[in-house]
Design a protein around this motif. Structure first.
Motif, PDB file in Angstrom:
ATOM      1  N   GLY A   1      27.807  44.197  28.427  1.00  8.39           N
ATOM      2  CA  GLY A   1      27.912  45.168  27.345  1.00  8.39           C
ATOM      3  C   GLY A   1      26.557  45.765  27.025  1.00  8.39           C
ATOM      4  N   ASP A   2      26.522  46.518  25.920  1.00 12.51           N
ATOM      5  CA  ASP A   2      25.300  47.205  25.510  1.00 12.51           C
ATOM      6  C   ASP A   2      24.482  46.302  24.579  1.00 12.51           C
ATOM      7  OD1 ASP A   2      23.331  48.858  24.714  1.00 12.51           O
ATOM      8  OD2 ASP A   2      24.636  50.368  23.777  1.00 12.51           O
ATOM      9  N   GLY A   3      23.370  45.830  25.091  1.00 14.07           N
ATOM     10  CA  GLY A   3      22.528  44.905  24.331  1.00 14.07           C
ATOM     11  C   GLY A   3      21.800  45.525  23.156  1.00 14.07           C
ATOM     12  N   PHE A   4      21.800  46.865  23.059  1.00 12.85           N
ATOM     13  CA  PHE A   4      21.131  47.533  21.935  1.00 12.85           C
ATOM     14  C   PHE A   4      21.660  46.982  20.606  1.00 12.85           C
ATOM     15  CE2 PHE A   4      20.624  50.780  18.716  1.00 12.85           C
ATOM     16  CZ  PHE A   4      19.368  51.294  18.961  1.00 12.85           C
TER      17      PHE A   4
ATOM     18  N   LEU B   1      15.781  50.854  28.767  1.00 15.57           N
ATOM     19  CA  LEU B   1      16.989  50.336  28.100  1.00 15.57           C
ATOM     20  C   LEU B   1      17.925  51.527  27.997  1.00 15.57           C
ATOM     21  CD1 LEU B   1      17.940  47.657  26.564  1.00 15.57           C
ATOM     22  CD2 LEU B   1      17.547  48.981  24.496  1.00 15.57           C
ATOM     23  N   ILE B   2      19.153  51.383  28.528  1.00 13.69           N
ATOM     24  CA  ILE B   2      20.060  52.537  28.581  1.00 13.69           C
ATOM     25  C   ILE B   2      21.331  52.295  27.757  1.00 13.69           C
ATOM     26  CG2 ILE B   2      19.264  53.485  30.789  1.00 13.69           C
ATOM     27  CD1 ILE B   2      21.569  51.953  32.155  1.00 13.69           C
ATOM     28  N   ASP B   3      21.958  53.446  27.360  1.00 17.38           N
ATOM     29  CA  ASP B   3      23.239  53.348  26.645  1.00 17.38           C
ATOM     30  C   ASP B   3      24.372  53.361  27.678  1.00 17.38           C
ATOM     31  OD1 ASP B   3      23.747  55.954  27.427  1.00 17.38           O
ATOM     32  OD2 ASP B   3      23.231  56.833  25.488  1.00 17.38           O
TER      33      ASP B   3
ATOM     34  N   ILE C   1      22.713  39.415  27.618  1.00 13.93           N
ATOM     35  CA  ILE C   1      23.618  40.569  27.746  1.00 13.93           C
ATOM     36  C   ILE C   1      23.122  41.509  28.847  1.00 13.93           C
ATOM     37  CG2 ILE C   1      24.706  42.496  26.503  1.00 13.93           C
ATOM     38  CD1 ILE C   1      24.030  41.081  23.875  1.00 13.93           C
ATOM     39  N   GLU C   2      24.058  41.945  29.702  1.00 14.15           N
ATOM     40  CA  GLU C   2      23.725  42.890  30.780  1.00 14.15           C
ATOM     41  C   GLU C   2      24.701  44.055  30.727  1.00 14.15           C
ATOM     42  OE1 GLU C   2      21.341  43.387  33.268  1.00 14.15           O
ATOM     43  OE2 GLU C   2      22.584  45.156  33.570  1.00 14.15           O
ATOM     44  N   ILE C   3      24.181  45.266  30.906  1.00 14.50           N
ATOM     45  CA  ILE C   3      25.048  46.443  30.802  1.00 14.50           C
ATOM     46  C   ILE C   3      25.806  46.719  32.110  1.00 14.50           C
ATOM     47  CG2 ILE C   3      23.377  48.262  31.404  1.00 14.50           C
ATOM     48  CD1 ILE C   3      24.545  49.678  28.741  1.00 14.50           C
TER      49      ILE C   3
ATOM     50  N   GLY D   1      19.929  41.094  34.239  1.00 15.27           N
ATOM     51  CA  GLY D   1      19.441  41.428  35.586  1.00 15.27           C
ATOM     52  C   GLY D   1      19.798  40.354  36.594  1.00 15.27           C
ATOM     53  N   SER D   2      18.779  39.803  37.246  1.00 14.79           N
ATOM     54  CA  SER D   2      18.996  38.750  38.252  1.00 14.79           C
ATOM     55  C   SER D   2      19.360  37.410  37.625  1.00 14.79           C
ATOM     56  CB  SER D   2      17.714  38.557  39.057  1.00 14.79           C
ATOM     57  OG  SER D   2      16.711  37.995  38.218  1.00 14.79           O
ATOM     58  N   GLY D   3      19.007  37.232  36.351  1.00 18.97           N
ATOM     59  CA  GLY D   3      19.238  35.952  35.680  1.00 18.97           C
ATOM     60  C   GLY D   3      18.020  35.040  35.675  1.00 18.97           C
TER      61      GLY D   3
END
Ligand code: SAH
Length: 237
Positions: A156-159, A229-231, A129-131, A111-113
């Protein structure tokens, strides 16, 4: 006598340096008030955690139009329809991780960090990790500007976690899935702690997990509301 003069000089230097840093940072008083009234008053007492919140300039992590509200008791919008969490929630999650100086931490949802930078003040290294590329890049630039050499970023995807750097002593997820991702459970070190919001769009619980002798113990610690949390297609996990 010289010792006395020396200590007077030292105190003078300390006071002038303090007032100088206060003068160059107009948000100093607001930040202290945020720590006292929003964080300490609600039961967070670990001095290391409180000091990290006093030091970190939250107004550098928000959009320009929200700078006047950077120290308010609420989440704020960032780009891509996402949010920077309420200061108390950032503090609560940080405190729950019970960080040691030597810990390696994984964060999902840069997000913002802001959360990553708070963590970086308290542990050895942070992998975040940020999508959304725009958010990930912007946070990386800010970490470089602020001199955080112990924050490693990835878009990338953090899942799936970050298997190349696993296991992690602590894992923090700042977006909510319906269930705890299996890869993250696997990437938690023995003795490790994970904090994650779990649930649907309306109702979520912040869950604290601890790994002991290979087994995970779970405990719900706070009702919360996070972005999903999204793909990579944008669908909620
Ligand atoms: N920790 C952030 C909070 C950001 S909100 C801060 O301190 O500002 C949660 C973030 O999770 C959003 O930026 C969102 O884009 C991101 N996110 C959602 N799904 C994700 C996924 N699968 N992998 C990585 N990041 C994800």
């Amino acid at each position: 006598m010289p010792v006395r003069i020396l200590s007077v000089c030292f105190i003078f230097m300390l006071v002038s340096q303090l007032s100088c840093s206060q003068k160059s940072d107009p948000f100093f008083a607001l930040r202290n008030r945020m720590v006292e009234t929003q964080i300490k008053a609600r039961g967070i007492s670990d001095e290391k955690v409180l000091q990290a919140f006093r030091n970190l300039e939250r107004h550098k992590f928000v959009l320009p139009q929200y700078i006047p509200h950077a120290y308010a008791d609420s989440p704020l919008p960032i780009d891509e329809g996402q949010t920077i969490s309420q200061p108390y929630i950032v503090a609560f999650m940080t405190d729950a991780l019970d960080l040691q100086r030597t810990d390696k931490v994984l964060e999902i949802g840069t997000g913002s960090g802001y959360q990553a930078a708070i963590l970086a003040e308290l542990c050895d290294s942070v992998f975040t990790i940020e999508i959304f590329e725009k958010l990930g890049r912007k946070a990386r630039e800010l970490f470089d500007e602020l001199g955080y050499e112990n924050i490693y970023t990835k878009i990338g995807d953090g899942f799936k976690g970050w298997p190349e750097h696993a296991p992690f002593d602590a894992i923090i997820v700042t977006a909510a899935p319906s269930d705890i991702p299996e890869p993250l459970k696997m990437q938690l070190a023995e003795g490790g702690r994970m904090i994650i919001p779990v649930g649907g769009d309306a109702v979520q619980e912040l869950v604290l997990l601890k790994k002991r002798k290979g087994k995970l113990r779970e405990e719900s610690v706070l009702p919360v509301r996070f972005v999903p949390l999204i793909d990579p297609e944008g669908k909620k996990y």
